[in-house]
Design an enzyme around this catalytic site. Structure first.
Site, PDB file in Angstrom:
ATOM      1  N   HIS A   1      -9.565  -9.385 -68.652  1.00  0.00           N
ATOM      2  CA  HIS A   1      -9.490 -10.269 -69.368  1.00  0.00           C
ATOM      3  C   HIS A   1      -9.808 -11.573 -69.674  1.00  0.00           C
ATOM      4  O   HIS A   1      -9.931 -12.169 -70.538  1.00  0.00           O
ATOM      5  CB  HIS A   1      -7.520 -10.571 -69.684  1.00  0.00           C
TER       6      HIS A   1
ATOM      7  N   ASP B   1      -0.538 -13.036 -67.964  1.00  0.00           N
ATOM      8  CA  ASP B   1      -1.354 -13.736 -67.723  1.00  0.00           C
ATOM      9  C   ASP B   1      -0.788 -15.258 -67.690  1.00  0.00           C
ATOM     10  O   ASP B   1      -0.884 -15.999 -66.693  1.00  0.00           O
ATOM     11  CB  ASP B   1      -2.623 -14.140 -68.933  1.00  0.00           C
TER      12      ASP B   1
ATOM     13  N   HIS C   1      -6.591 -13.551 -59.771  1.00  0.00           N
ATOM     14  CA  HIS C   1      -5.907 -13.993 -60.896  1.00  0.00           C
ATOM     15  C   HIS C   1      -5.849 -12.829 -61.759  1.00  0.00           C
ATOM     16  O   HIS C   1      -4.843 -11.982 -62.134  1.00  0.00           O
ATOM     17  CB  HIS C   1      -6.279 -15.111 -61.764  1.00  0.00           C
TER      18      HIS C   1
ATOM     19  N   GLU D   1     -14.350 -14.940 -71.833  1.00  0.00           N
ATOM     20  CA  GLU D   1     -14.160 -16.261 -71.747  1.00  0.00           C
ATOM     21  C   GLU D   1     -14.681 -17.096 -70.683  1.00  0.00           C
ATOM     22  O   GLU D   1     -15.583 -18.209 -70.941  1.00  0.00           O
ATOM     23  CB  GLU D   1     -12.499 -16.776 -71.687  1.00  0.00           C
ATOM     24  N   ASP D   2     -14.843 -16.386 -69.440  1.00  0.00           N
ATOM     25  CA  ASP D   2     -15.340 -17.429 -68.211  1.00  0.00           C
ATOM     26  C   ASP D   2     -16.341 -16.926 -67.459  1.00  0.00           C
ATOM     27  O   ASP D   2     -17.008 -17.438 -66.657  1.00  0.00           O
ATOM     28  CB  ASP D   2     -13.978 -17.355 -67.074  1.00  0.00           C
TER      29      ASP D   2
END
Ligand code: MN
Length: 504
Positions: free
Chosen positions: A82, A148, A57, A86-87
């Protein structure tokens, strides 16, 4: 960390490097490689719902950005990274340390956008606008967000129906209009056409078949017209940069069909002929040549060069009774106009060139342009809201936009503190505020907040009320008056308590 031999995605990464080198020959390959390895390590073991390795991704996003040609290496690196904040367990501090403030700020911007939730178009648009203004520090955040979204749409088929629909609607109702407002025609078309099959599968199939039914024979016809045009232009010493046929994007074709009672014979720009020339004079000369040869339809000559569309789109359009009496629309523009029509603001965004010429301090200038653009846009979409229409640019300049942990945007004056934030949320939150966490760090209550900060207020029910000291640093009148009234109440309480004791 995997090396080239064991990394199954190394070929994709090498392809990305090739694209980057094409756009920017002096690129810092080591830094790009470090970004890839960092992302790979951070996302190690993570899978997409499709079962693919997650790293596919960010690689896809970075490749899309590199393909745009208008993005710089910083954007591409931020694209690779990016999703790490967050992940994954990779922290913003580590990112700042490893890649510097610029990349860290962009990734943080994307991460904050990630937290916004779709709750009705109106609300979301308003939120998004505020956030965009706040994020105006760097337009590259938005480029990454678009890339994205496009990458996610491409793998949307594996998700449950409900999520497909939500993502697709959000794309068509929010992302695409924003891309349109920014003049990014190519991205807008891609966003819409990727979302279309999920929004209305039947309409999508119908429109697609309709286009397929006319495209092939039109193609042959356009080839013939192209030869005629080339010769006619050569006679007048005009050397076109490019002549090509172009089919309307499916979703925009469908929308138009609905406006015309699904009568395809009334739509003249399903497949058009585009002529790209070298300069402005050639645009008008080319239109003259076309009109000499074929009779134009009344009311179909549009000069978007003299009168650009609100999003900046420039081109000459004319529809003529062309060869064999067939109706054909021509779009004539310069190369620069064409690039701006496809890439919009991104076409102006040549960081590398600008920063070389102007010594690097480009962001501030670009900033203003971007905010002005959004302000104008916002005014237009909220025509009815007179108050907002009067809103001036300086309104934004003295405001900051910070976020609750849930992604709500709170609009505060410059130099506002966590106490102002707390009172903005709720009087009780202010009154019982015991500490503040900004971007995951515990901070003093008089800290000056900055746009983009994520602020969490810790309350203590046992707390008696605000401290009079807070009056020395709060910025909002709301906070000030609420503290004052509370402090008075507290003194009264205190006196009440004192008085009986002394009487005893
Ligand atoms: Mn992502």
């Amino acid at each position: 960390m995997q090396n080239a031999m064991t990394d199954p995605h190394h070929a994709t990464f090498r392809n990305l490097l090739t694209l980057i080198r094409e756009a920017e020959p002096r690129v810092d390959i080591d830094l790009v490689t470090l970004a890839y390895e960092t992302a790979q390590q951070a996302h190690a073991g993570q899978k997409r719902i499709s079962g693919e390795d997650y790293i596919i991704h960010p690689l896809g996003v970075a490749t899309y950005l590199a393909d745009l040609h208008y993005t710089d290496t910083t954007t591409i690196i931020a694209g690779l990274l990016h999703d790490v904040i967050e992940d994954t367990s990779y922290t913003i501090d580590a990112l700042r340390k490893d890649f510097g403030d610029e990349i860290a700020d962009i990734v943080m911007g994307v991460t904050v956008l990630e937290k916004l939730k779709y709750r009705g178009v109106e609300r979301y648009l308003e939120n998004l606008r505020k956030m965009f203004v706040a994020m105006a520090k760097d337009l590259r955040v938005i480029f990454i967000k678009f890339a994205d979204r496009i990458d996610n749409l491409k793998t949307l088929h594996v998700w449950p129906h409900e999520k497909q629909l939500r993502i697709a609607q959000e794309t068509a109702e929010i992302y695409a209009p924003i891309a349109n407002r920014l003049g990014m025609g190519k991205i807008r078309g891609e966003l819409e056409d990727l979302a279309f099959p999920y929004i209305d599968p039947d309409a999508y199939t119908w429109t697609k078949n309709l286009l397929l039914s006319i495209a092939p024979k039109r193609e042959k016809y356009l080839d013939d017209v192209k030869d005629i045009i080339k010769k006619a232009l050569a006679k007048e010493k005009i050397k076109p940069v490019d002549i090509h046929g172009r089919a309307k994007h499916l979703f925009s074709l469908y929308r138009k069909l609905l406006r015309y009672d699904r009568d395809i014979s009334r739509i003249y720009d399903i497949i058009t002929m585009r002529i790209i020339v070298n300069n402005l004079a050639d645009c008008y000369a080319t239109m003259g040549i076309i009109h000499q040869r074929w009779r134009p339809l009344k009311g179909r000559i549009k000069d978007y060069i003299a009168n650009p569309k609100p999003n900046g789109y420039q081109s000459l359009h004319t529809t003529v009774f062309c060869e064999k009496g067939e109706i054909l629309e021509f779009q004539i523009r310069t190369k620069k106009m064409h690039e701006e029509a496809e890439f919009g603001v991104a076409a102006h965004w040549r960081y590398k060139e600008r920063s070389e010429q102007e010594g690097g301090s480009t962001t501030a200038k670009l900033d203003l342009e971007w905010i002005r653009e959004l302000t104008r846009w916002h005014k237009r979409i909220h025509d009815k809201e007179e108050q907002l229409q009067k809103m001036k640019l300086d309104v934004f300049q003295n405001r900051i936009f910070v976020f609750t942990p849930k992604g709500e945007i709170i609009d505060l004056p410059e130099d506002a503190t966590p106490i102002d934030f707390a009172y903005h949320i709720h009087t009780e939150v202010g009154n019982h505020c015991s500490s503040a966490i900004v971007n995951d760090h515990l901070v003093p209550l008089d800290t000056k907040l900055r746009s983009g900060d994520i602020v969490e207020i810790v309350t203590d029910k046992k707390r008696k009320g605000p401290s009079p000291d807070w009056l020395q640093f709060v910025k909002t009148t709301t906070a000030r008056s609420k503290i004052k009234s509370q402090v008075k109440v507290n003194i009264v309480d205190w006196l009440k308590n004192i008085v009986p004791t002394t009487k005893k």
